[in-house]
Design a protein around this motif. Structure first.
Motif, PDB file in Angstrom:
ATOM      1  N   ASN A  37       4.299  -5.420   7.940  1.00  0.00           N
ATOM      2  CA  ASN A  37       4.127  -5.695   6.719  1.00  0.00           C
ATOM      3  C   ASN A  37       3.848  -4.489   6.082  1.00  0.00           C
ATOM      4  OD1 ASN A  37       4.188  -6.151   4.109  1.00  0.00           O
ATOM      5  ND2 ASN A  37       3.462  -7.725   3.509  1.00  0.00           N
ATOM      6  N   LYS A  39       4.827  -3.668   2.879  1.00  0.00           N
ATOM      7  CA  LYS A  39       4.279  -3.148   1.353  1.00  0.00           C
ATOM      8  C   LYS A  39       3.795  -2.162   0.547  1.00  0.00           C
ATOM      9  CE  LYS A  39       4.780  -6.231  -2.814  1.00  0.00           C
ATOM     10  NZ  LYS A  39       4.165  -7.677  -2.662  1.00  0.00           N
ATOM     11  N   TYR A  55      -0.039  -7.040   9.235  1.00  0.00           N
ATOM     12  CA  TYR A  55      -0.049  -8.416   9.165  1.00  0.00           C
ATOM     13  C   TYR A  55      -1.783  -9.574   9.616  1.00  0.00           C
ATOM     14  CZ  TYR A  55       2.992  -6.631  13.296  1.00  0.00           C
ATOM     15  OH  TYR A  55       4.484  -6.217  13.969  1.00  0.00           O
TER      16      TYR A  55
END
Length: 633
Positions: A19, A21, A225
C-alpha cells in the motif's frame, strides 16, 4: 544472525500489493523538538529543551553519502578539535519512520563532540518518500560510506558506533544485527549499538505497533502492509529475529514508556547466550521524548560516553584484554568494562583516581574472580589493607554487576599457622577508626602473628575514599571473617541488590551508610553474621530489606563495637539462628545508645521476642533516598 535471503525484502506480494497511499514523495518534518516540548509540558511543566554551553560547536560540513536521481541524502558532521580522536557515532533520528529530522539531535552531537567523538547525524528516506526497506538501505549506505572514507574523515573504521532515537534506535539495533547477512548491503564492522527507546520487535506481546483501529499506524505506513498481511516482513525488520554471535554490544537507554521496550529482554537473553554485552538504563517516569530535555540529557550523554569507552575482558583472547586488572589499568574514567565468563585467578586494584566505572560480568556464576589471601599475612608485610582483599577499591562512583568474588584462603587451608611479623601492622597499638590496626591474638609473641584458618579474609576490601559503590547480582564468598568489607566510616555509601554473601564472623561489615536489598547471608561462625560501624555521624545506618539469613547451627545474627544503627525490614531467619539479639561487643561508651530496629522479621520454626517490630518506619517507606538522603545523587 539467522540467514534470511534478500528475496524476503519483497516477500508476500503475491497476495496483496504494498500500500503506497501515504507515499507523497516529500519528507515530513512535522515532528520537531518544539512540538515535542509543548506536548510534554502537559505532564511536566518544568521541562526545558536541552541546551549546551558549548554553543560554539557547529557542524563542520554536510556530506552527501547517497544520491537517488535528484535526491541527495546527507550526513551532518560534528568534529572535535583534536584530530587524533578517532571514535565516531553514526546517529539516526526518530519520528515513527515517517517524520522527524536529523537537526533534532544537534545538542546531542555537540555534547559528544566535547567528549572527543565525531558525530554523523544521518538523513534517511521516510515512509512518506519510500517504504521499507528504503530507510534501512539508506542506513547501510551511510555505514558503508563511513568505512570507505574513514581515513579522510579521521575516524577508525574499527571504532564506529551506531545509534538512534525511537524509530532511529530500532533502525540502529537492526543495522547492528544484520551485518553478517548482507541484508541491506555489504556487511561492515560496528563497534557497538546505542538504542534509545527503539523497539526490538514489531510483532511481540509487548509491542503496540500495528494498531490501525483509529488510523493507520506508523509501522503499517512504514511497511505498506498490516502485520497480519505480511508478518514475515515485519519480523524481518525486527532485530530480535537476527541475533547471533557476530553481533556487536548494545546499550539500551529507555524511557518509562514500556511499549517502547518491546522485545528488549528477549533480545538481551539471546545475546547473553553468545557472551555479548547488553546493558540497559531506564529513566524512570520519563516520557518517550526524554532525550530532548535537560532533565535527562546529561545522564544520557554520560551513559553513551561510558558505553563507547567500553573494553572487553576475555581469557581466550577474544576481547581487548585477558585480565580484569589489565582492563582497569588500560581504561579511562566513565567507562564500561565487560567481563566474559571465566575463572580469573588474580587480585584486582581500583585506585583512587578511578571513578564512574561499570564492571559487568557476562553471568554471575560464569565470571569468577578468585584469589588466596589471608589479611594477617598481607598486613605483616604491608602498612594497610589495600591489597588484603581479592577486589581492592579506592575509587568512587563504581558499579559492579553479575560476578562472583572468592577469597579461598580458609577454604583450602587446613590449619592455623604462625608467621614472622615484625612491622608495625603486627604490633599492639592504639587504633583509630580509620587506621584499622591489626588485632593481636591471645598467646602471640612479639614479632610473630598467628594466622587463623577462619581469620579475616576479604573478598572485597574498600578503603577510605571509596564511596557510592553499587553491587548487584553478585556472590561474595570466603572461608573466614569480614567477607564483604566496605570501610569508610566518614563518607562511605554502599548499595547491594540480589547479592549472596558467605563467610565467618562479621561476614557483612559496612561502615557509614549501606542498603542491602533482596540479599542472602550465609554464616559459618557463632559470633555474628553482620556488623556495622556508624560512628562517623549520628545519621549513619546499615539497612537490610527483604533479606534472608541462613547458617550453621547456633550462629548469632549480629554485633557492633562502635556506635551503630541497624534496620532490618521484612527479613527472614532460618531455624539455626541462635536466640541472641544483635549485641555490642566490648565496653565502649556509646554516644547515641543501642539503636537496633526490626520490622516484620520472622524466623523459621518460630520467632524470638527480640526481633519483634520496634519501629514505626514501614518497609514500603524504605528506599534509596530514605537511606542516603541527598548524599548520593
Amino acid at each position: 544472525m539467522r540467514k534470511i535471503g534478500i528475496i524476503l525484502l519483497f516477500v508476500c506480494q503475491g497476495l496483496l500489493a504494498q500500500n503506497t497511499k501515504g507515499v507523497a514523495g516529500i519528507p515530513d518534518s512535522s515532528f520537531a523538538n518544539y512540538s515535542a516540548w509543548k506536548s510534554a509540558l502537559k505532564e511536566d511543566p518544568s521541562l526545558l529543551l536541552a541546551e549546551l554551553t558549548a554553543s560554539q560547536v557547529k557542524a563542520t560540513r554536510t556530506l552527501v553519502y547517497k544520491k537517488l536521481g535528484q535526491r541527495s541524502l546527507v550526513l551532518d558532521v560534528y568534529e572535535p578539535q583534536d584530530k587524533n580522536s578517532r571514535k565516531s557515532l553514526l546517529f539516526f533520528h526518530g519520528g515513527g519512520w515517517r517524520t522527524g529530522h536529523r537537526s533534532q539531535h544537534v545538542m546531542l552531537a555537540k555534547a559528544l563532540v566535547t567528549k572527543g567523538y565525531r558525530v554523523f547525524l544521518a538523513e534517511y528516506r521516510l515512509s512518506t518518500e519510500a517504504l521499507y526497506p528504503a530507510a534501512m538501505l539508506d542506513a547501510q549506505a551511510a555505514l558503508i560510506y563511513l568505512h570507505q572514507h574513514a581515513s579522510k574523515l579521521h575516524i577508525d573504521a574499527k571504532q564506529i558506533f551506531v545509534g538512534g532515537y525511537s524509530a532511529g534506535g530500532q533502525m540502529a539495533a537492526l543495522l547492528g544485527s544484520v551485518q553478517d547477512e548482507n541484508l541491506f548491503g555489504k556487511g561492515q564492522k560496528i563497534k557497538g549499538i546505542i538504542d534509545l527507546d527503539g523497539i526490538l520487535a514489531y510483532i511481540h506481546p509487548e509491542s503496540g505497533e500495528g494498531d490501525d483501529r483509529v488510523r493507520t499506524s506508523a509501522a503499517t505506513a512504514y511497511f505498506g502492509y498490516t502485520k497480519t498481511e505480511n508478518p514475515v516482513l515485519w519480523n524481518q525488520a525486527s532485530a530480535l529475529h537476527h541475533v547471533s554471535k557476530q553481533d556487536p554490544p548494545v546499550l539500551f537507554i529507555n524511557s518509562g514508556n514500556e511499549r517502547m521496550h518491546a522485545g528488549r529482554d528477549d533480545f538481551r537473553a539471546q545475546m547473553n547466550q553468545f557472551g555479548i554485552l547488553t546493558d540497559v538504563f531506564t529513566h524512570e517516569k520519563s516520557p518517550h521524548t526524554f532525550l530532548l530535555f535537560n532533565k535527562w540529557f546529561d545522564k544520557t550523554v554520560q551513559l553513551m560516553d561510558q558505553f563507547m569507552q567500553q573494553i572487553t575482558v576475555a581469557q581466550d583472547g577474544s576481547g581487548d584484554v585477558r585480565t580484569i586488572q589489565e582492563a582497569v589499568n588500560r581504561g579511562v574514567n566513565n567507562q564500561t568494562i565487560f567481563i566474559k565468563n571465566g575463572i580469573y585467578k588474580e587480585k584486582v586494584y581500583i585506585d583512587s583516581l578511578r571513578h564512574d566505572l561499570r564492571l559487568i560480568g557476562q553471568s554471575r556464576a560464569g565470571v569468577v574472580l578468585k584469589f588466596t589471601q589471608a589479611r594477617d599475612i598481607w598486613r605483616c608485610s604491608n602498612p594497610d589493607d589495600y591489597g588484603a582483599g581479592v577486589l581492592n577499591i579506592k575509587g568512587h562512583d563504581l558499579s559492579f554487576e553479575n560476578m562472583t568474588v572468592i577469597n579461598d584462603y580458609g577454604l583450602i587451608t587446613k590449619q592455623d599457622i604462625t608467621i614472622s611479623c615484625t612491622n608495625e601492622a603486627g604490633k599492639t597499638s592504639v587504633s583509630t577508626v580509620q587506621k584499622y590496626a591489626l588485632p593481636r591474638e591471645s598467646g602471640e609473641k612479639d614479632g610473630e602473628k598467628i594466622v587463623r584458618v577462619d581469620g579475616h579474609q576479604f573478598a572485597v576490601r574498600t578503603m577510605p575514599g571509596a564511596t557510592r559503590l553499587r553491587f548487584e547480582h553478585y556472590t561474595f564468598r570466603s572461608g573466614g571473617g569480614d567477607t564483604m568489607s566496605p570501610w569508610d566510616v566518614n563518607a562511605g555509601m554502599y548499595y547491594f541488590n540480589d547479592c549472596e554473601i558467605e563467610g565467618g564472623v562479621d561476614l557483612y561489615c559496612p561502615r557509614g551508610y549501606a542498603l542491602a536489598e533482596n540479599c542472602t547471608f550465609i554464616c559459618h561462625n557463632m559470633s555474628a553474621a553482620i556488623w556495622h560501624d556508624g560512628s562517623g555521624e549520628e545519621g549513619a545506618k546499615s539497612v537490610l530489606k527483604n533479606c534472608r539469613f541462613i547458617g550453621d547451627p547456633g550462629y548469632k545474627l549480629g554485633r557492633y563495637h562502635r556506635e551503630a544503627q541497624l534496620f532490618l525490614f521484612n527479613c527472614n531467619f532460618d531455624q539455626n539462628m541462635a536466640d541472641a539479639p544483635i549485641y555490642q561487643s566490648g565496653d565502649r561508651k556509646l554516644a547515641w545508645g543501642h539503636r537496633i530496629f526490626y520490622a516484620d522479621c520472622h524466623r523459621a520454626g518460630g520467632d524470638f521476642a527480640w526481633h519483634q517490630t520496634n519501629t514505626n518506619v514501614k518497609s514500603s517507606d524504605v528506599n534509596f533516598t530514605w537511606v542516603f538522603g541527598d548524599k548520593w545523587k
